[in-house]
Design an enzyme around this catalytic site. Structure first.
Site, PDB file in Angstrom:
ATOM      1  N   GLN A   1    -100.111  70.777  49.960  1.00  0.00           N
ATOM      2  CA  GLN A   1    -100.286  70.276  51.317  1.00  0.00           C
ATOM      3  C   GLN A   1    -101.708  70.500  51.822  1.00  0.00           C
ATOM      4  O   GLN A   1    -102.017  70.223  52.973  1.00  0.00           O
ATOM      5  CB  GLN A   1     -99.298  70.973  52.273  1.00  0.00           C
ATOM      6  CG  GLN A   1     -97.846  70.671  51.948  1.00  0.00           C
ATOM      7  CD  GLN A   1     -96.863  71.445  52.816  1.00  0.00           C
ATOM      8  OE1 GLN A   1     -97.238  72.213  53.699  1.00  0.00           O
ATOM      9  NE2 GLN A   1     -95.583  71.238  52.561  1.00  0.00           N
TER      10      GLN A   1
ATOM     11  N   HIS B   1     -98.232  74.960  54.046  1.00  0.00           N
ATOM     12  CA  HIS B   1     -98.242  75.585  55.377  1.00  0.00           C
ATOM     13  C   HIS B   1     -99.647  76.034  55.795  1.00  0.00           C
ATOM     14  O   HIS B   1     -99.897  77.213  56.026  1.00  0.00           O
ATOM     15  CB  HIS B   1     -97.250  76.756  55.441  1.00  0.00           C
ATOM     16  CG  HIS B   1     -95.826  76.316  55.265  1.00  0.00           C
ATOM     17  ND1 HIS B   1     -94.751  77.151  55.452  1.00  0.00           N
ATOM     18  CD2 HIS B   1     -95.299  75.108  54.938  1.00  0.00           C
ATOM     19  CE1 HIS B   1     -93.627  76.486  55.227  1.00  0.00           C
ATOM     20  NE2 HIS B   1     -93.940  75.229  54.916  1.00  0.00           N
TER      21      HIS B   1
ATOM     22  N   GLU C   1     -89.778  72.901  66.052  1.00  0.00           N
ATOM     23  CA  GLU C   1     -89.920  73.418  67.420  1.00  0.00           C
ATOM     24  C   GLU C   1     -91.048  72.715  68.156  1.00  0.00           C
ATOM     25  O   GLU C   1     -92.039  72.295  67.555  1.00  0.00           O
ATOM     26  CB  GLU C   1     -90.267  74.920  67.389  1.00  0.00           C
ATOM     27  CG  GLU C   1     -89.185  75.772  66.770  1.00  0.00           C
ATOM     28  CD  GLU C   1     -89.596  77.230  66.649  1.00  0.00           C
ATOM     29  OE1 GLU C   1     -90.614  77.637  67.248  1.00  0.00           O
ATOM     30  OE2 GLU C   1     -88.884  77.965  65.949  1.00  0.00           O
TER      31      GLU C   1
ATOM     32  N   TYR D   1     -93.312  83.991  68.943  1.00  0.00           N
ATOM     33  CA  TYR D   1     -92.385  82.842  68.897  1.00  0.00           C
ATOM     34  C   TYR D   1     -91.297  83.020  67.852  1.00  0.00           C
ATOM     35  O   TYR D   1     -90.502  82.117  67.617  1.00  0.00           O
ATOM     36  CB  TYR D   1     -93.185  81.541  68.722  1.00  0.00           C
ATOM     37  CG  TYR D   1     -93.902  81.213  70.018  1.00  0.00           C
ATOM     38  CD1 TYR D   1     -95.053  81.910  70.388  1.00  0.00           C
ATOM     39  CD2 TYR D   1     -93.380  80.287  70.918  1.00  0.00           C
ATOM     40  CE1 TYR D   1     -95.665  81.675  71.605  1.00  0.00           C
ATOM     41  CE2 TYR D   1     -94.002  80.042  72.136  1.00  0.00           C
ATOM     42  CZ  TYR D   1     -95.136  80.737  72.471  1.00  0.00           C
ATOM     43  OH  TYR D   1     -95.734  80.521  73.688  1.00  0.00           O
TER      44      TYR D   1
ATOM     45  N   TYR E   1     -84.241  75.201  53.430  1.00  0.00           N
ATOM     46  CA  TYR E   1     -84.029  73.832  52.959  1.00  0.00           C
ATOM     47  C   TYR E   1     -82.999  73.748  51.841  1.00  0.00           C
ATOM     48  O   TYR E   1     -82.435  72.696  51.592  1.00  0.00           O
ATOM     49  CB  TYR E   1     -85.365  73.207  52.527  1.00  0.00           C
ATOM     50  CG  TYR E   1     -86.162  72.755  53.725  1.00  0.00           C
ATOM     51  CD1 TYR E   1     -85.876  71.548  54.350  1.00  0.00           C
ATOM     52  CD2 TYR E   1     -87.154  73.543  54.272  1.00  0.00           C
ATOM     53  CE1 TYR E   1     -86.573  71.139  55.467  1.00  0.00           C
ATOM     54  CE2 TYR E   1     -87.854  73.156  55.390  1.00  0.00           C
ATOM     55  CZ  TYR E   1     -87.564  71.944  55.985  1.00  0.00           C
ATOM     56  OH  TYR E   1     -88.252  71.550  57.105  1.00  0.00           O
TER      57      TYR E   1
END
Ligand code: HEC
Length: 397
Positions: free
Chosen positions: A188, A253, A347, A357, A368
């Protein structure tokens, strides 16, 4: 004011604007019956479609698709591809079920593989709850466009994750802009977001976020931010103003959208880098956090953890998974963040200084592969990081 919303997908950029009513868009082509009646269809819909598309349309064209042997597919489903973010399903399914899923995946792939990534442009008027809008292809041929900004004259700068920075001007793309930093374009990671300084017209600063490779050649990486000016086709005055630590070997991420607030502070997220037990709840690292820095990378004196021993002073809030969207509310000036959560746990958060958070202690999502990570969706904690020991309620906003 005309509202511009930009969506990007693997090969096109769409520009979308408010318009008159019309019928909703048609679904993309349904799977052939032979596949939709397949015994693994239900498992696919429940566990795989969220990432790979209901009609397998989000699979990229890869060698294994033409390979008759299912071994590679079975192995990927069973053990996952941890650096890419493909979960392992060995605890979710029996070997028989995995074999059946592999069969389903292969049967569902159409002969014309260009279909796999094609967006639906046949019926370009889309109805949402709030708007009707038109979908129009403006730039084609891009590979994973990630960041986009409009320059004052109307030109667009477009980053492609693979590491190309483009300028779109007068209906065409110019030659790639030179002068980018070293970028690790894998998984990613790659060239990520773009953002202009609020006073761009005066100072010319462009902010660029990217996955920065470790200098020791280990293959480790983490999110970094460079600012630079654009002269013709060349970036100049490059300054690295932020480098997330520690660097790690995972390739997912990275978080990373950037936004300035009204006071000129720059906010952005760094993801948990796939190490959720390691990083997001600890303040001694940058991962799984929203950060707030000055435009030159220095630390605002009133950041919430500047006086906390051992804490990274750029941290503004913590307990985040993969904060991928950051935006300032144009009317209130608040900073909002969208977070790529676990399955069912995305979120939308209003970002407040010093707040936790909750990831991975609380979440509405599950892993997943269907396993449960936490049953908690809220938790009260004594937050001793605040001098008066406030009782804080951790919650997903
Ligand atoms: C959280 C997102 C996610 C989920 C859920 C997911 N995958 Fe994947 N999968 C990925 C990513 C990312 C890759 C690597 C990129 C690629 O090949 O598209 C991948 C790759 C694959 C591959 C190709 C492997 C290779 O060797 O190239 C197969 C086959 C696959 N997934 C099947 C499945 C099946 C079947 C399911 C459901 C049981 C599933 N995936 C669920 C994200 C996911």
């Amino acid at each position: 004011m005309k509202t511009w919303i930009i969506f990007s997908c693997s090969t096109f950029i769409y520009i979308i604007f408010g318009l008159s009513p019309c019928s909703p868009p048609k679904e993309t082509a349904e799977l052939p019956d032979v596949v939709s009646q397949h015994p693994a269809a239900a498992n696919y819909a429940l566990y795989c479609a969220g990432c790979h598309g209901r009609n397998l349309e989000k699979f990229a064209d890869k060698a294994w698709m033409s390979d008759n042997s299912k071994d590679a597919i079975i192995k990927s489903i069973k053990f996952g591809l941890s650096v890419d973010g493909m979960p392992a399903f060995e605890k979710t399914f029996s070997d028989e079920e995995i074999k059946s899923l592999a069969d389903f995946v292969q049967k569902g792939i159409p002969k014309d593989k260009s279909q796999l990534k094609k967006p639906d442009t046949k019926n370009p008027i889309v109805s949402s709850e709030e708007f009707k809008f038109v979908v129009d292809t403006v730039v084609s041929g891009l590979k994973v466009p990630w960041g986009l900004v409009f320059l004052p004259g109307g030109d667009m700068l477009i980053s492609e994750r693979a590491g190309t920075l483009n300028r779109y001007s007068n209906g065409k793309l110019s030659a790639p802009i030179e002068g980018l930093p070293a970028i690790l374009a894998r998984g990613q990671g790659g060239l990520l977001d773009l953002c202009l300084h609020p006073k761009y017209a005066e100072n010319g600063w462009i902010y660029i976020s990217y996955s920065s490779p470790a200098k020791d050649g280990s293959g480790d990486s983490n999110t970094a931010i460079m600012r630079a000016r654009l002269k013709g086709n060349q970036l100049t005055d490059q300054q690295t103003i932020f480098e997330a630590l520690p660097m790690v070997s995972t390739q997912h991420h990275y978080g990373s959208k950037m936004a300035f607030d009204r006071e000129g502070y720059l906010y952005f997220g760094v993801g948990d880098r796939g190490e959720h037990f390691e990083f997001p709840q600890e303040l001694n690292n940058h991962n799984g956090k929203i950060h707030r820095i000055k435009d030159d990378g220095s630390i605002p004196e009133d950041n919430p953890f500047v006086k906390t021993k051992g804490a990274m002073p750029s941290i503004f809030s913590y307990g985040h998974r993969n904060p991928q969207g950051t935006a300032m509310h144009p009317e209130t000036g608040e900073i909002w963040e969208s977070e790529h959560g676990p399955k069912g746990g995305d979120e939308l958060n209003l970002i407040k200084p010093g707040l936790n958070y909750g990831w991975p202690v609380i979440s509405y999502g599950i892993n997943y592969n269907g396993t449960v990570l936490t049953k908690l969706t809220e938790k009260k904690v004594w937050n001793n990081l605040f001098s008066i020991g406030n009782l804080l309620l951790l919650h997903v906003e």
